[in-house]
Design an enzyme around this catalytic site. Sequence first.
Site, PDB file in Angstrom:
ATOM      1  N   TYR A  31     -27.788  28.705   9.975  1.00  0.00           N
ATOM      2  CA  TYR A  31     -27.200  29.982   9.798  1.00  0.00           C
ATOM      3  C   TYR A  31     -28.373  30.994  10.075  1.00  0.00           C
ATOM      4  CZ  TYR A  31     -24.488  34.238   8.635  1.00  0.00           C
ATOM      5  OH  TYR A  31     -24.025  35.229   8.656  1.00  0.00           O
TER       6      TYR A  31
ATOM      7  N   PHE B 277     -21.150  52.735  33.472  1.00  0.00           N
ATOM      8  CA  PHE B 277     -20.564  51.551  33.887  1.00  0.00           C
ATOM      9  C   PHE B 277     -19.262  51.419  32.568  1.00  0.00           C
ATOM     10  CE2 PHE B 277     -19.504  47.275  32.312  1.00  0.00           C
ATOM     11  CZ  PHE B 277     -19.088  46.791  33.512  1.00  0.00           C
ATOM     12  N   THR B 278     -18.229  50.884  32.702  1.00  0.00           N
ATOM     13  CA  THR B 278     -17.028  51.237  32.040  1.00  0.00           C
ATOM     14  C   THR B 278     -17.452  50.921  30.439  1.00  0.00           C
ATOM     15  OG1 THR B 278     -16.435  48.542  32.512  1.00  0.00           O
ATOM     16  CG2 THR B 278     -15.605  49.982  33.859  1.00  0.00           C
TER      17      THR B 278
ATOM     18  N   ASP C 114     -30.533  49.337  31.328  1.00  0.00           N
ATOM     19  CA  ASP C 114     -29.407  48.414  31.166  1.00  0.00           C
ATOM     20  C   ASP C 114     -29.677  47.484  32.465  1.00  0.00           C
ATOM     21  OD1 ASP C 114     -27.370  46.752  31.850  1.00  0.00           O
ATOM     22  OD2 ASP C 114     -25.639  48.249  31.604  1.00  0.00           O
TER      23      ASP C 114
ATOM     24  N   LYS D 174     -25.020  37.540  33.215  1.00  0.00           N
ATOM     25  CA  LYS D 174     -25.252  37.717  34.771  1.00  0.00           C
ATOM     26  C   LYS D 174     -26.549  37.152  35.059  1.00  0.00           C
ATOM     27  CE  LYS D 174     -22.253  41.113  33.718  1.00  0.00           C
ATOM     28  NZ  LYS D 174     -21.571  41.454  32.334  1.00  0.00           N
TER      29      LYS D 174
ATOM     30  N   ARG E 266     -12.515  48.375  41.772  1.00  0.00           N
ATOM     31  CA  ARG E 266     -13.514  49.208  41.038  1.00  0.00           C
ATOM     32  C   ARG E 266     -13.225  50.588  41.539  1.00  0.00           C
ATOM     33  NH1 ARG E 266     -16.261  46.328  36.661  1.00  0.00           N
ATOM     34  NH2 ARG E 266     -14.227  47.129  36.022  1.00  0.00           N
TER      35      ARG E 266
ATOM     36  N   PHE F  89      -8.288  48.959  32.935  1.00  0.00           N
ATOM     37  CA  PHE F  89      -8.091  47.837  34.215  1.00  0.00           C
ATOM     38  C   PHE F  89      -7.967  46.570  33.549  1.00  0.00           C
ATOM     39  CE2 PHE F  89     -12.587  46.509  33.408  1.00  0.00           C
ATOM     40  CZ  PHE F  89     -13.043  47.457  32.355  1.00  0.00           C
TER      41      PHE F  89
HETATM   42  N1  F0G Z   1     -23.782  46.861  31.847  1.00  0.00           N
HETATM   43  C1  F0G Z   1     -23.511  46.425  33.141  1.00  0.00           C
HETATM   44  C2  F0G Z   1     -24.109  46.810  34.274  1.00  0.00           C
HETATM   45  C3  F0G Z   1     -22.441  45.216  33.458  1.00  0.00           C
HETATM   46  O1  F0G Z   1     -22.200  45.022  34.550  1.00  0.00           O
HETATM   47  C4  F0G Z   1     -21.614  44.676  32.140  1.00  0.00           C
HETATM   48  C5  F0G Z   1     -20.482  43.851  32.366  1.00  0.00           C
HETATM   49  C6  F0G Z   1     -21.789  44.973  30.751  1.00  0.00           C
HETATM   50  C7  F0G Z   1     -23.042  46.105  30.775  1.00  0.00           C
HETATM   51  C8  F0G Z   1     -21.354  44.675  29.659  1.00  0.00           C
HETATM   52  O2  F0G Z   1     -21.546  43.257  29.508  1.00  0.00           O
HETATM   53  O3  F0G Z   1     -19.383  42.224  29.622  1.00  0.00           O
HETATM   54  O4  F0G Z   1     -21.545  41.155  28.484  1.00  0.00           O
HETATM   55  O5  F0G Z   1     -20.139  42.935  27.796  1.00  0.00           O
HETATM   56  N2  F0G Z   1     -20.114  43.749  33.591  1.00  0.00           N
HETATM   57  C9  F0G Z   1     -19.067  42.703  33.982  1.00  0.00           C
HETATM   58  C10 F0G Z   1     -18.647  42.673  35.499  1.00  0.00           C
HETATM   59  C11 F0G Z   1     -17.893  42.644  32.881  1.00  0.00           C
HETATM   60  O6  F0G Z   1     -17.700  42.018  35.696  1.00  0.00           O
HETATM   61  O7  F0G Z   1     -19.210  43.554  36.034  1.00  0.00           O
HETATM   62  P1  F0G Z   1     -20.793  42.308  28.799  1.00  0.00           P
END
Ligand code: F0G
Length: 460
Positions: free
Chosen positions: A75, A127-128, A218, A261, A385, A451
């Site tokens: 843990y 970014f979303t 990021d 990624k 996108r 989305f």
């Molecule tokens: N920042 C970037 C640039 C990303 O592309 C993503 C995720 C995140 C943050 C968030 O990270 O998914 O680990 O919580 N991108 C994915 C995509 C979902 O398909 O581009 P996460």
Amino acid sequence: MKTIKRSWAEPYKIKMVELLKMNSSAQRKKAMKDAGYNTFLLKSDDVYIDLLTDSGTSAMSDHQWSGMMMGDEAYAGSRNFYNLERVAKEVYGYKYLIPTHQGRGAENILSKILIKKGDIIPGNMYFTTTRLHQELAGGKFEDIIIDSAHDPENEFPFKGNVDLNKLEKLIKKHGADKIPYISIATSVNMAGGQPISMKNLKELRALTKKHNILIIHDMTRVAENAFFIQQKEKGYEMRSVKEIVKEICSYTDGATMSAKKDALVNIGGFLTINDWNIYEEARNMVVVYEGLHTYGGLAGRDMEAMAIGIGESVSDDHIRARVGQVIYLGEKMLSYGIPIVKPIGGHGIFIDAKKFLPHISQDNFPAQTLAAEIYLDSGVRTMERGIVSAGRKTNGENYYPKLELVRFTIPRRVYTQAHMDVIAESTRSVFERKNKIKGMQMIYEPKYLRFFQARFEKIK
Ligand code: F0G
């Protein structure tokens, strides 16, 4: 290092395979309708080649798999956490690290710590999940990316760059104390995987130092960005990707990472920071939202695979083949006359849906429509996108992004060159009958990150 004389053949051989299944056209038609014409809602079993995302879809190496067997599932104080901490520090150079279950876990904690209500967070395109966490913490995101990033035809090699004039104007307008940090992505996802240059980062560092503003990086796709710097920026031709990654990080104060990624794992992320006080606060918060500060929602084995993946991700051979495969697909699409975002980015090909389907208005979702059509043609799954991803402003109005794109994201070390050929051929088939394609309307819209779960139907 710079001149690529030979082809980018994969620097590995294949030890295990996963069999693919191809549905009939009738099966695809039913599956797409059941999924509300949203590729996020398809069952993976109904997909032939999956280009939805490069997130969590990498193939791990035999080293990573053997690391999984070395999981210390304690843990507290797992051995694997200390391995991760050591490797991340060596490769990226930031002082303190907190693991999180994935990138957005780190974004949540960081946004809650640094953002006060009414703050402004400038960044090189949104970014979303990143922007949503900034907004939920009471902040407002302001786009300060250079204008050419919004133009799919512009071939400037560093379309991830910050427009320093835009930033200076924001500082003048709101005052530096309203700007807790600048949010800087390497390989800007929503712009098409476009890199930021080292020169621009250095200038940004100088400007933010003057005003005492932090830069939060990021770093989800930092290795791909480093590769483009090596290939395209003067003075970096002879530097290794590993050295360039570390230099990029050195101009920023901390980072959020989705290790799903570049870092070649199926799950995981972290927050890493140089400031002790922010670290202390993050260590307090991680136990509320993720788990203890030595596991942050991950199993020991996940942290071990991540530590090994980080090391592999900055190898020149790896990244050259990874981006080489993306460029191979992009050039093939270009040779068929398909309108894609130029220059070709690091993690995928982005089709300009406004150009591909010029007769469909943005309110009828050209990118969403095109993603559905490509699936119907061949079972290749891509992602919208554009206006659906952009969502609504806090006042409820739709964002109307200039870029209306379909993303063909290439998982790392998963598909072969022959798969790339099939993907390009399928896109060409859809392109040949584009005039017959009609748009869609949204029939269900979720409150956040619409989305993922929105549903559509075809306009009759
Ligand atoms: N920042 C970037 C640039 C990303 O592309 C993503 C995720 C995140 C943050 C968030 O990270 O998914 O680990 O919580 N991108 C994915 C995509 C979902 O398909 O581009 P996460």
